[in-house]
Design a protein around this motif. Structure first.
Motif, PDB file in Angstrom:
ATOM      1  N   THR A   1       0.822  -1.201   0.000  1.00  0.00           N
ATOM      2  CA  THR A   1       0.000   0.000   0.000  1.00  0.00           C
ATOM      3  C   THR A   1       0.856   1.252   0.000  1.00  0.00           C
ATOM      4  O   THR A   1       1.957   1.264   0.537  1.00  0.00           O
ATOM      5  N   GLY A   2       0.313   2.268  -0.596  1.00  0.00           N
ATOM      6  CA  GLY A   2       0.914   3.589  -0.556  1.00  0.00           C
ATOM      7  C   GLY A   2       0.201   4.485   0.448  1.00  0.00           C
ATOM      8  O   GLY A   2       0.507   5.664   0.570  1.00  0.00           O
ATOM      9  N   GLU A   3      -0.760   3.915   1.158  1.00  0.00           N
ATOM     10  CA  GLU A   3      -1.538   4.678   2.143  1.00  0.00           C
ATOM     11  C   GLU A   3      -0.623   5.232   3.225  1.00  0.00           C
ATOM     12  O   GLU A   3       0.274   4.536   3.705  1.00  0.00           O
ATOM     13  N   SER A   4      -0.873   6.468   3.627  1.00  0.00           N
ATOM     14  CA  SER A   4      -0.104   7.037   4.740  1.00  0.00           C
ATOM     15  C   SER A   4      -0.756   6.692   6.073  1.00  0.00           C
ATOM     16  O   SER A   4      -0.069   6.564   7.087  1.00  0.00           O
ATOM     17  N   ASP A   5      -2.072   6.506   6.081  1.00  0.00           N
ATOM     18  CA  ASP A   5      -2.800   6.122   7.293  1.00  0.00           C
ATOM     19  C   ASP A   5      -2.918   4.602   7.332  1.00  0.00           C
ATOM     20  O   ASP A   5      -3.858   4.024   6.790  1.00  0.00           O
ATOM     21  N   LEU A   6      -1.954   3.979   7.980  1.00  0.00           N
ATOM     22  CA  LEU A   6      -1.935   2.517   7.997  1.00  0.00           C
ATOM     23  C   LEU A   6      -2.940   1.925   8.975  1.00  0.00           C
ATOM     24  O   LEU A   6      -3.272   0.751   8.881  1.00  0.00           O
TER      25      LEU A   6
END
Length: 162
Positions: free
Chosen positions: A113-118
Protein backbone atom coordinates in the motif's frame (compact mmCIF):
# COMPACT_ATOMS: atom_id res chain seq x y z
CA UNK A 1 11.05 -13.20 10.90
CA UNK A 2 12.23 -9.83 12.15
CA UNK A 3 13.45 -9.36 15.69
CA UNK A 4 10.41 -9.20 17.94
CA UNK A 5 7.78 -9.57 15.22
CA UNK A 6 6.41 -12.14 12.82
CA UNK A 7 5.83 -10.84 9.32
CA UNK A 8 2.50 -12.65 9.19
CA UNK A 9 1.27 -10.43 12.04
CA UNK A 10 -1.03 -7.93 10.28
CA UNK A 11 0.33 -5.12 12.43
CA UNK A 12 3.85 -5.41 11.05
CA UNK A 13 4.90 -2.91 8.40
CA UNK A 14 8.15 -3.56 6.57
CA UNK A 15 9.88 -1.04 4.31
CA UNK A 16 13.57 -1.89 4.58
CA UNK A 17 15.44 -5.05 5.49
CA UNK A 18 18.91 -6.52 5.32
CA UNK A 19 19.73 -8.17 1.98
CA UNK A 20 18.75 -11.81 1.65
CA UNK A 21 21.42 -14.30 0.57
CA UNK A 22 21.39 -16.44 -2.55
CA UNK A 23 20.73 -19.61 -0.51
CA UNK A 24 17.53 -18.14 0.89
CA UNK A 25 16.47 -16.81 -2.51
CA UNK A 26 16.96 -20.25 -4.04
CA UNK A 27 14.04 -21.45 -1.87
CA UNK A 28 11.73 -19.31 -4.01
CA UNK A 29 12.55 -21.17 -7.23
CA UNK A 30 9.40 -22.93 -8.45
CA UNK A 31 7.08 -21.25 -5.95
CA UNK A 32 3.69 -20.19 -7.32
CA UNK A 33 2.22 -16.75 -6.59
CA UNK A 34 -0.96 -14.90 -7.55
CA UNK A 35 -0.43 -11.16 -8.06
CA UNK A 36 -3.25 -8.61 -8.05
CA UNK A 37 -2.08 -5.12 -9.01
CA UNK A 38 -4.01 -2.64 -11.13
CA UNK A 39 -1.03 -0.38 -11.88
CA UNK A 40 0.59 -1.96 -14.94
CA UNK A 41 4.06 -0.58 -14.18
CA UNK A 42 3.96 -1.69 -10.54
CA UNK A 43 2.71 -5.14 -11.58
CA UNK A 44 5.48 -5.44 -14.15
CA UNK A 45 8.13 -4.44 -11.59
CA UNK A 46 6.91 -7.12 -9.16
CA UNK A 47 6.68 -9.68 -11.97
CA UNK A 48 10.28 -8.87 -12.96
CA UNK A 49 11.42 -9.55 -9.39
CA UNK A 50 9.45 -12.79 -9.26
CA UNK A 51 10.99 -13.83 -12.59
CA UNK A 52 14.49 -13.05 -11.29
CA UNK A 53 13.82 -15.30 -8.28
CA UNK A 54 12.39 -18.15 -10.36
CA UNK A 55 8.86 -17.72 -9.02
CA UNK A 56 5.99 -18.89 -11.21
CA UNK A 57 3.22 -16.29 -11.17
CA UNK A 58 -0.12 -15.30 -12.57
CA UNK A 59 -1.16 -11.68 -12.44
CA UNK A 60 -4.10 -9.48 -13.10
CA UNK A 61 -5.44 -5.97 -12.63
CA UNK A 62 -8.75 -7.05 -11.10
CA UNK A 63 -10.13 -9.96 -9.10
CA UNK A 64 -12.30 -10.90 -12.07
CA UNK A 65 -9.21 -11.09 -14.27
CA UNK A 66 -7.24 -13.15 -11.75
CA UNK A 67 -9.96 -15.54 -10.52
CA UNK A 68 -9.81 -17.87 -13.59
CA UNK A 69 -6.11 -18.45 -12.82
CA UNK A 70 -7.08 -20.13 -9.55
CA UNK A 71 -8.83 -22.97 -11.37
CA UNK A 72 -6.51 -23.08 -14.35
CA UNK A 73 -3.34 -23.45 -12.27
CA UNK A 74 -4.26 -26.83 -10.85
CA UNK A 75 -2.29 -26.07 -7.70
CA UNK A 76 -2.60 -24.03 -4.55
CA UNK A 77 -0.49 -20.87 -4.67
CA UNK A 78 2.27 -20.43 -2.12
CA UNK A 79 1.37 -16.76 -1.64
CA UNK A 80 -1.01 -14.01 -2.69
CA UNK A 81 0.28 -10.51 -3.39
CA UNK A 82 -2.11 -7.61 -3.82
CA UNK A 83 -2.21 -3.86 -3.79
CA UNK A 84 -4.55 -2.43 -1.15
CA UNK A 85 -6.23 0.15 -3.41
CA UNK A 86 -7.86 -1.53 -6.36
CA UNK A 87 -10.48 -0.33 -8.83
CA UNK A 88 -14.06 -1.11 -7.91
CA UNK A 89 -15.52 -1.71 -4.50
CA UNK A 90 -13.18 -4.39 -3.17
CA UNK A 91 -9.97 -3.54 -1.35
CA UNK A 92 -6.91 -5.75 -1.55
CA UNK A 93 -7.86 -7.14 1.88
CA UNK A 94 -11.30 -8.16 0.59
CA UNK A 95 -9.69 -9.69 -2.51
CA UNK A 96 -7.35 -11.76 -0.32
CA UNK A 97 -10.38 -13.15 1.49
CA UNK A 98 -12.19 -13.89 -1.78
CA UNK A 99 -9.15 -15.57 -3.35
CA UNK A 100 -8.72 -17.71 -0.24
CA UNK A 101 -12.38 -18.70 -0.52
CA UNK A 102 -11.93 -19.64 -4.20
CA UNK A 103 -8.74 -21.56 -3.43
CA UNK A 104 -10.19 -23.27 -0.38
CA UNK A 105 -7.13 -22.57 1.78
CA UNK A 106 -5.72 -19.77 3.90
CA UNK A 107 -2.83 -18.93 1.62
CA UNK A 108 -0.39 -16.42 3.17
CA UNK A 109 -0.77 -12.96 1.66
CA UNK A 110 1.20 -9.77 1.22
CA UNK A 111 -0.64 -6.47 0.85
CA UNK A 112 1.28 -3.50 -0.52
CA UNK A 113 0.00 0.00 0.00
CA UNK A 114 0.91 3.59 -0.56
CA UNK A 115 -1.54 4.68 2.14
CA UNK A 116 -0.10 7.04 4.74
CA UNK A 117 -2.80 6.12 7.29
CA UNK A 118 -1.94 2.52 8.00
CA UNK A 119 -4.43 2.22 10.85
CA UNK A 120 -7.30 2.00 8.36
CA UNK A 121 -5.46 -0.68 6.39
CA UNK A 122 -4.62 -2.69 9.51
CA UNK A 123 -8.25 -2.55 10.62
CA UNK A 124 -9.35 -4.67 7.65
CA UNK A 125 -6.32 -6.92 7.16
CA UNK A 126 -7.09 -10.62 7.19
CA UNK A 127 -4.93 -12.98 9.30
CA UNK A 128 -1.73 -14.44 7.83
CA UNK A 129 -1.13 -11.25 5.88
CA UNK A 130 2.00 -9.11 5.81
CA UNK A 131 1.82 -5.39 5.08
CA UNK A 132 4.39 -3.52 2.98
CA UNK A 133 4.22 0.24 2.70
CA UNK A 134 5.36 1.75 -0.59
CA UNK A 135 8.07 2.48 -1.36
CA UNK A 136 9.80 -0.63 -0.06
CA UNK A 137 13.05 -2.26 -0.99
CA UNK A 138 13.54 -5.65 -2.61
CA UNK A 139 14.76 -7.28 0.62
CA UNK A 140 11.66 -6.11 2.51
CA UNK A 141 9.49 -7.65 -0.20
CA UNK A 142 11.31 -10.97 -0.28
CA UNK A 143 11.08 -11.60 3.49
CA UNK A 144 7.32 -12.19 3.73
CA UNK A 145 7.40 -14.03 0.40
CA UNK A 146 10.08 -16.40 1.72
CA UNK A 147 8.07 -16.94 4.89
CA UNK A 148 4.99 -17.82 2.85
CA UNK A 149 6.84 -20.22 0.56
CA UNK A 150 8.60 -21.99 3.42
CA UNK A 151 5.27 -22.38 5.26
CA UNK A 152 3.53 -23.68 2.13
CA UNK A 153 6.25 -26.23 1.44
CA UNK A 154 6.26 -27.37 5.06
CA UNK A 155 2.47 -27.80 4.95
CA UNK A 156 2.73 -29.66 1.63
CA UNK A 157 5.35 -32.04 3.00
CA UNK A 158 3.12 -32.75 5.99
CA UNK A 159 0.03 -32.97 3.75
CA UNK A 160 -1.91 -30.41 5.76
CA UNK A 161 -4.09 -27.46 4.77
CA UNK A 162 -2.61 -23.99 5.08
Amino acid sequence: MLPGAYLSDPGVVVRHAAPVGADALSQLRGAYVLLLEDDREARRAIEDLLDDWGVIHAGGATLEELAPEVEAAGRIPDALITDFRLPGQLSGAACVQELRRLIGATVPAIIVTGESDLASVRAVMPPDTALLQKPFDEAAFVLPLLEAVVRARRAESLHIDL
